[in-house]
Design a protein around this motif. Sequence first.
Motif, PDB file in Angstrom:
ATOM      1  N   LYS A 337      -0.926  16.642   4.741  1.00 31.03           N
ATOM      2  CA  LYS A 337      -1.184  15.251   4.356  1.00 31.03           C
ATOM      3  C   LYS A 337      -2.532  15.146   3.625  1.00 31.03           C
ATOM      4  CE  LYS A 337      -1.479  10.754   6.694  1.00 31.03           C
ATOM      5  NZ  LYS A 337      -1.724  10.072   5.454  1.00 31.03           N
ATOM      6  N   GLN A 426       3.049   6.734   0.062  1.00 25.97           N
ATOM      7  CA  GLN A 426       2.709   7.123   1.435  1.00 25.97           C
ATOM      8  C   GLN A 426       3.973   7.475   2.213  1.00 25.97           C
ATOM      9  OE1 GLN A 426      -0.716   7.163   2.073  1.00 25.97           O
ATOM     10  NE2 GLN A 426       0.147   8.538   3.606  1.00 25.97           N
ATOM     11  N   ALA A 427       5.018   6.650   2.039  1.00 24.05           N
ATOM     12  CA  ALA A 427       6.270   6.863   2.781  1.00 24.05           C
ATOM     13  C   ALA A 427       6.904   8.197   2.383  1.00 24.05           C
ATOM     14  CB  ALA A 427       7.230   5.710   2.513  1.00 24.05           C
ATOM     15  N   ASP A 430       4.739  10.986   3.845  1.00 23.43           N
ATOM     16  CA  ASP A 430       4.917  11.126   5.300  1.00 23.43           C
ATOM     17  C   ASP A 430       6.303  11.669   5.650  1.00 23.43           C
ATOM     18  OD1 ASP A 430       2.508   9.971   5.517  1.00 23.43           O
ATOM     19  OD2 ASP A 430       3.219   7.988   6.139  1.00 23.43           O
ATOM     20  N   GLY A 431       7.215  11.654   4.669  1.00 20.16           N
ATOM     21  CA  GLY A 431       8.564  12.130   4.942  1.00 20.16           C
ATOM     22  C   GLY A 431       9.461  11.045   5.525  1.00 20.16           C
ATOM     23  N   THR A 432       8.998   9.788   5.573  1.00 24.89           N
ATOM     24  CA  THR A 432       9.855   8.738   6.130  1.00 24.89           C
ATOM     25  C   THR A 432      10.887   8.242   5.114  1.00 24.89           C
ATOM     26  OG1 THR A 432       8.130   7.142   5.600  1.00 24.89           O
ATOM     27  CG2 THR A 432       8.233   7.875   7.884  1.00 24.89           C
ATOM     28  N   THR A 433      10.640   8.467   3.838  1.00 25.21           N
ATOM     29  CA  THR A 433      11.604   8.098   2.788  1.00 25.21           C
ATOM     30  C   THR A 433      11.713   9.259   1.795  1.00 25.21           C
ATOM     31  OG1 THR A 433      10.769   5.836   2.957  1.00 25.21           O
ATOM     32  CG2 THR A 433      12.146   6.319   1.050  1.00 25.21           C
ATOM     33  N   ALA A 443      13.614   0.867   0.686  1.00 23.93           N
ATOM     34  CA  ALA A 443      12.321   0.745   1.384  1.00 23.93           C
ATOM     35  C   ALA A 443      11.492  -0.383   0.772  1.00 23.93           C
ATOM     36  CB  ALA A 443      11.570   2.066   1.319  1.00 23.93           C
TER      37      ALA A 443
END
Length: 453
Positions: A337, A426-427, A430-433, A443
């Motif tokens: 990160k 950022q998403a 972070d691997g969230t999207t 999103a």
Amino acid sequence: MSKNRSIPLPPYVETAIKQLESHGFQAWCVGGCVRDSLLGNTPHDWDIATSALPEETLASFPGQRLLQTGISHGTITLLPAEGTSLEITTFRTESGYSDNRHPDQVRFSTSLEEDLSRRDFTVNAMAYHPVHGIVDPFGGQRDLEQKTLRAVGDPCRRFAEDALRILRGLRFASQLCFTIESHTSSALVSARHLLQSLSPERVQGELTKLLCGPSVLPVLQRYASVLFSILPELAPMEGCTQETPYHCYDVWEHTLHAIDHAAPEPALRWALLLHDAGKPEAKIFSPEGRAHFYGHPAKSGNIARQVLARLRFPKKEQVWIGTLVDHHEAPLPMTEKQLKDFLGRYGAPFTFQLLALIEADMSAKAPGVFERRLPDIQLSRRRAETILARGDCLQVKDLAVHGDDLLQLGIPAGPSIGALLQFLLQAVQDGTTPNQKDALLQAALQWQKEQLP
Ligand code: ATP
Ligand code: MG
């Protein structure tokens, strides 16, 4: 005169000498190109000194490209071919240096020896001619052999005439790994107060060369007081002890060893010179007598920006070096990160230079620290390389959606678009999207619901 050493001259230099001679003038290679050739190094440029007056030099090269920028000091620049240039300067003497930098009077001369006598150091005061050999009136060849830097004439007078010679002396000692002869050395230290009269750009240029020379460590150990007279912000580092298990040197000695470890890249070496400048003012002791330097990177960053601005570094370099200083204590190993953040915000060259700075910093701490921390630095480098090789999304421009896509969703133009793009970046990081258009638009809608009225 010594005829036994032959220096290979580039053809355009030899041609220019012959051309001046065919018009009845003397012409010699002089200064740095003679010094570097005798040391076995390839000169980066060639200078010719001649008995021809500037207008006679101009007349000796009919039909050739010439620049007259330095003509009042006797210098004509010949551009013999694409990518080459040759400075041709009339023999001259100088006198009256009321500003400790520039001669009040320049007088043209017909004597090579007179011209050589105005030059700063014996190793810079030699001339060479392809037929006549070397002219060396001040023992420059002997000093080259003995790796000695010695002023031509009385060193006190020579430094008072032109204070730039003080910094040139240190820079040649660093670049050539020479020792400064004792009278020259003490005159140089005594004249250090004259450095105030120099232009910041000249100071910057000489200090950069000094910092990037192979002998920067011994030169700055010996001549710290000279440097501190132009960069007083750095003086408190000397003698600022570090009562921590991680350090074996005071802040100044640590700084010099760190510089010595690093590759000779100007921004890296400047950042190392400045990276701990804020430590003296940050120093506190814990009750058990251990020193702490909380917050020193930001303090050092401020000092760095102040010094770099004063020396008139280009704004981009001030920001680059200042940012390196700010981040020199980044925790190791750097996480993906953190690395993506550096790579995205400042780019790959900056990120790898920061890791080089951290490595140099570690190399100059207590024995064992470097060995313990090097694997973490190497791991951080490998992680950065992997991120780059994968082509990860690092910046807003790498996203699979752009501002236009978001406008079409009904997000109002203006700051919301920028904030949403940052959120999506950022998403993705972070691997969230995933970095795919549909997922990002989804999103974005969610963000709109939560953030916008
Ligand atoms: P380099 O080009 O590698 O930096 P150099 O010795 O060629 O080193 P220049 O600034 O190109 O340095 O100057 C050429 C020559 O002019 C020098 O070798 C020296 O003889 C003379 N010179 C330059 N600056 C000064 C000065 N401030 N005082 C006296 N002589 C000088
Ligand atoms: Mg030169």
